[in-house]
Design a protein around this motif. Sequence first.
Motif, PDB file in Angstrom:
ATOM      1  N   VAL A 548     -22.579  -2.430  -6.040  1.00  0.00           N
ATOM      2  CA  VAL A 548     -21.284  -1.706  -5.632  1.00  0.00           C
ATOM      3  C   VAL A 548     -20.974  -0.569  -6.749  1.00  0.00           C
ATOM      4  N   THR A 549     -20.968  -1.220  -7.883  1.00  0.00           N
ATOM      5  CA  THR A 549     -20.744  -0.151  -9.178  1.00  0.00           C
ATOM      6  C   THR A 549     -21.478   1.113  -9.186  1.00  0.00           C
ATOM      7  N   LEU A 550     -22.940   0.472  -9.114  1.00  0.00           N
ATOM      8  CA  LEU A 550     -23.808   1.998  -9.232  1.00  0.00           C
ATOM      9  C   LEU A 550     -23.811   2.626  -7.842  1.00  0.00           C
ATOM     10  N   LEU A 551     -23.341   2.137  -6.730  1.00  0.00           N
ATOM     11  CA  LEU A 551     -23.165   2.930  -5.469  1.00  0.00           C
ATOM     12  C   LEU A 551     -22.086   4.025  -5.731  1.00  0.00           C
ATOM     13  N   VAL A 552     -20.836   3.428  -6.042  1.00  0.00           N
ATOM     14  CA  VAL A 552     -19.669   4.111  -6.721  1.00  0.00           C
ATOM     15  C   VAL A 552     -19.995   5.378  -7.548  1.00  0.00           C
ATOM     16  N   LEU A 553     -20.710   5.007  -8.921  1.00  0.00           N
ATOM     17  CA  LEU A 553     -20.934   5.620  -9.830  1.00  0.00           C
ATOM     18  C   LEU A 553     -21.879   6.827  -9.145  1.00  0.00           C
ATOM     19  N   ARG A 554     -22.749   6.649  -8.460  1.00  0.00           N
ATOM     20  CA  ARG A 554     -23.753   7.886  -7.856  1.00  0.00           C
ATOM     21  C   ARG A 554     -22.705   8.548  -6.696  1.00  0.00           C
ATOM     22  N   SER A 555     -21.697   8.041  -6.318  1.00  0.00           N
ATOM     23  CA  SER A 555     -21.313   8.791  -5.237  1.00  0.00           C
ATOM     24  C   SER A 555     -20.328  10.058  -5.672  1.00  0.00           C
ATOM     25  N   PRO A 556     -19.851  10.811  -4.864  1.00  0.00           N
ATOM     26  CA  PRO A 556     -18.785  11.947  -5.347  1.00  0.00           C
ATOM     27  C   PRO A 556     -17.977  11.614  -6.280  1.00  0.00           C
ATOM     28  N   ALA A 557     -17.438  10.267  -5.833  1.00  0.00           N
ATOM     29  CA  ALA A 557     -16.063   9.731  -6.722  1.00  0.00           C
ATOM     30  C   ALA A 557     -16.618   9.440  -8.374  1.00  0.00           C
ATOM     31  N   GLY A 558     -18.068   8.898  -8.239  1.00  0.00           N
ATOM     32  CA  GLY A 558     -18.430   8.767  -9.635  1.00  0.00           C
ATOM     33  C   GLY A 558     -18.925  10.157 -10.272  1.00  0.00           C
ATOM     34  N   LYS A 559     -19.381  11.181  -9.644  1.00  0.00           N
ATOM     35  CA  LYS A 559     -19.599  12.360 -10.365  1.00  0.00           C
ATOM     36  C   LYS A 559     -18.029  13.018 -10.514  1.00  0.00           C
ATOM     37  N   LEU A 560     -17.089  12.808  -9.862  1.00  0.00           N
ATOM     38  CA  LEU A 560     -15.642  13.292 -10.336  1.00  0.00           C
ATOM     39  C   LEU A 560     -15.386  12.504 -11.780  1.00  0.00           C
ATOM     40  N   LEU A 561     -15.665  11.330 -11.941  1.00  0.00           N
ATOM     41  CA  LEU A 561     -15.436  10.836 -13.041  1.00  0.00           C
ATOM     42  C   LEU A 561     -16.209  11.256 -14.262  1.00  0.00           C
ATOM     43  N   THR A 562     -17.351  11.502 -13.969  1.00  0.00           N
ATOM     44  CA  THR A 562     -18.219  12.046 -15.063  1.00  0.00           C
ATOM     45  C   THR A 562     -17.817  13.268 -15.363  1.00  0.00           C
ATOM     46  N   GLY A 563     -17.373  14.322 -14.489  1.00  0.00           N
ATOM     47  CA  GLY A 563     -16.780  15.406 -14.679  1.00  0.00           C
ATOM     48  C   GLY A 563     -15.660  15.441 -15.465  1.00  0.00           C
ATOM     49  N   THR A 564     -14.731  14.582 -15.237  1.00  0.00           N
ATOM     50  CA  THR A 564     -13.495  14.254 -16.015  1.00  0.00           C
ATOM     51  C   THR A 564     -13.740  14.076 -17.557  1.00  0.00           C
ATOM     52  N   ARG A 565     -14.761  13.259 -17.648  1.00  0.00           N
ATOM     53  CA  ARG A 565     -15.094  13.081 -19.133  1.00  0.00           C
ATOM     54  C   ARG A 565     -15.667  14.221 -19.766  1.00  0.00           C
TER      55      ARG A 565
END
Length: 714
Positions: A548-565
Amino acid sequence: MDLLDAHLIPAVDGVAFGLLLFVVAAGLSLAFGTAGVLNLSHGTLYAIGAYTGAELSDGTWGGLALGLAAGTAAACVAGAGLSAATAPLARRGHLAQALLTFGLALIGGDLLIQLFGADELPVRVPEALDSSVMLLGHRYPAYRLCFIVMAVLLAAFGTWVLTRTRMGAAVRAAADDPQMLAATGHNPRAVHTGVLAAAGALAGAAGVLGAPIIGPGPGTSENVLMLSLVVVVLGGLRSLWATFFAAVAVGEVQTLGVSLVPDLAPYLLFAAMAAVLVLRSRFAEPATAHGPEGPAPDPVARLRGHLAGRLRRRPRGTPGTAEAAGASGPAEAPGTAGTSGAERAAATMGTDRAGAAPRGYGHRVPKWIGRLPGGTAWRQAAPLLVLLVVLISLPALLDAYSISLAGSALALGLLAVSVTILTGYAGLPTLGQTAPFAVGAYATANLADAGWTVGPVQIVLSALAAAVFSAVVGPAVIRARGTTVLMITLAIGELTGAVVNQLKSVTGGADGLVGFPATRALWGGEGMLEESELYNYALVVAVVAVSVTLLVLRSPAGKLLTGTRGAEARMRASGHPVGRYLLVAHICAGALAGVGGSLMVTVQQYLSPADVGFEIAAFALLAVVIGGTTSVIGALLGAGLIVATRDWVAGSWPGHGPLLLGVLFVATVYVLPRGLAGLRGGNGGGNGRSSGAPVPEDRPPSAPAPNPAGKVSP
């Protein structure tokens, strides 16, 4: 007057204790504020001086002078050695320094115990100081009054050296502008070494003089380090006098607070620390300027456009690659205009369409994998599949004790993965994830004691409780950055530990909890008692949680988090609620830590405060650094290495678990600069940068990270 008279002795004790902390914290502040070294072995430098002074003390002035000279010199040499050890890490950030210095602290602590024994050493002071004097009608130890005078003189002398001498000017210049210092003919490297040697000398002198107050023994270095960190946080890094008054305040809280408000005393110190840090971070308003290049395109919109273009061009029935360009990285690799979506994806990843290895990483992937549909996805899924096969086969290969250790490693691994989410993807390095971990653990233990023994119910409710806890404390965390986040989360973790020790009706206090019913895997089943059953249950839960963690991190939500950092200023300027993204990440990471805590209780069948203390928090963060800060698999492997070294390898050398862990940490920081994820030759960041890249240092909340990561490492 009666109140003052009743509490006079604790108040004066607080001054003496605070001034002792000042001498130690002055060295820590000098090392961090001037040399830029986050020294988690500073308490060990104090212990070196304390043990040396105690060993040489014989009740004479000569013994005191000899002990002071030897202890100060030994700690000074250790400080100079620390300068040489940290020199290769100058550009790798504070997390690498934390890994190295924590390992050195473990090694040094074990060696001190081997040299001086595990018992607290008695300290003999000269007869003239081993007496009492009258102080406003009360008898008070003469040695402590003498120490107060010496500490005040030391504060005055240190301030004069830093502000009125050429040496002090060179030290300040080394912190502010080393290039200008070098232009004047001074060697910044020599100044750096001198600063750390002086910091070690201060800690060693404090150890010798403070041994009659805080005697050398097990736990001394950790206690001194923790209190010194609080002093540095409260006093800041700008003024020695500010550190002086902060140290006195901490000493009063530690002594007078126990006398006046004993029920609140365990919480006052770290509550004050957290409050000061949060207030400071509130003054740093997020900047939204883009810099001299003018407004930049929104990285998230660019990502969405790139993904949409690839989806439109994808042949029907052909799976796409699992990777997309990162939110903070370029949408297209140079020279890929006009090529197909698959070709541009291959160029962005540094591969060709035949599945050749990424350029510059020195390994090759079989070409037949690249020819498979979704070959990139196969390459990224392969480590997960290999790890899963190994984990499934463990019960057939290991004995019962080793299987139980593997289950504990899975629980610690989930805690480490939650730290990865915050440290690697959100840019919030944390030492406080044991707080939601503890919430989940104690929730499961109390649920089992109340008859709620079904595993899925325990997991869900524990995760929910940890998520609620993280939602409550999240606003205090997400505003800060860098080492300030480390200190805030450390305060939260220590406050949670104080609650655990005080709330005996729920936590059992220092005795912990034991004897609750065993967990049932499903409704209608029997309680799991065999190690293999418990391990298989933990493995299933861990696989689901990590998936579940990997799916979320690979989803658009995860990309938003990466972009935030990676590009926080641009994200804010383009209208994205960065604070909301970080808060959601903090809540989800807390829920995952709660699942890990629940698993730990199920596997161990007991729970103690040591299972959720600072050491576990440090191990979780260091497991992330060992594995690579953006690698989920790396975090799991790092946790497994720590548990195996501490509990399995150390079994053949009893009593030396800390030494072996210290060697592991020191070796890792030098041999694996990008963590275990770097062994794959991959780039956990998607832009050619290391998955073990350091987390950004202290910077304004909106300043872009120096190493943005654009993709999710498995």
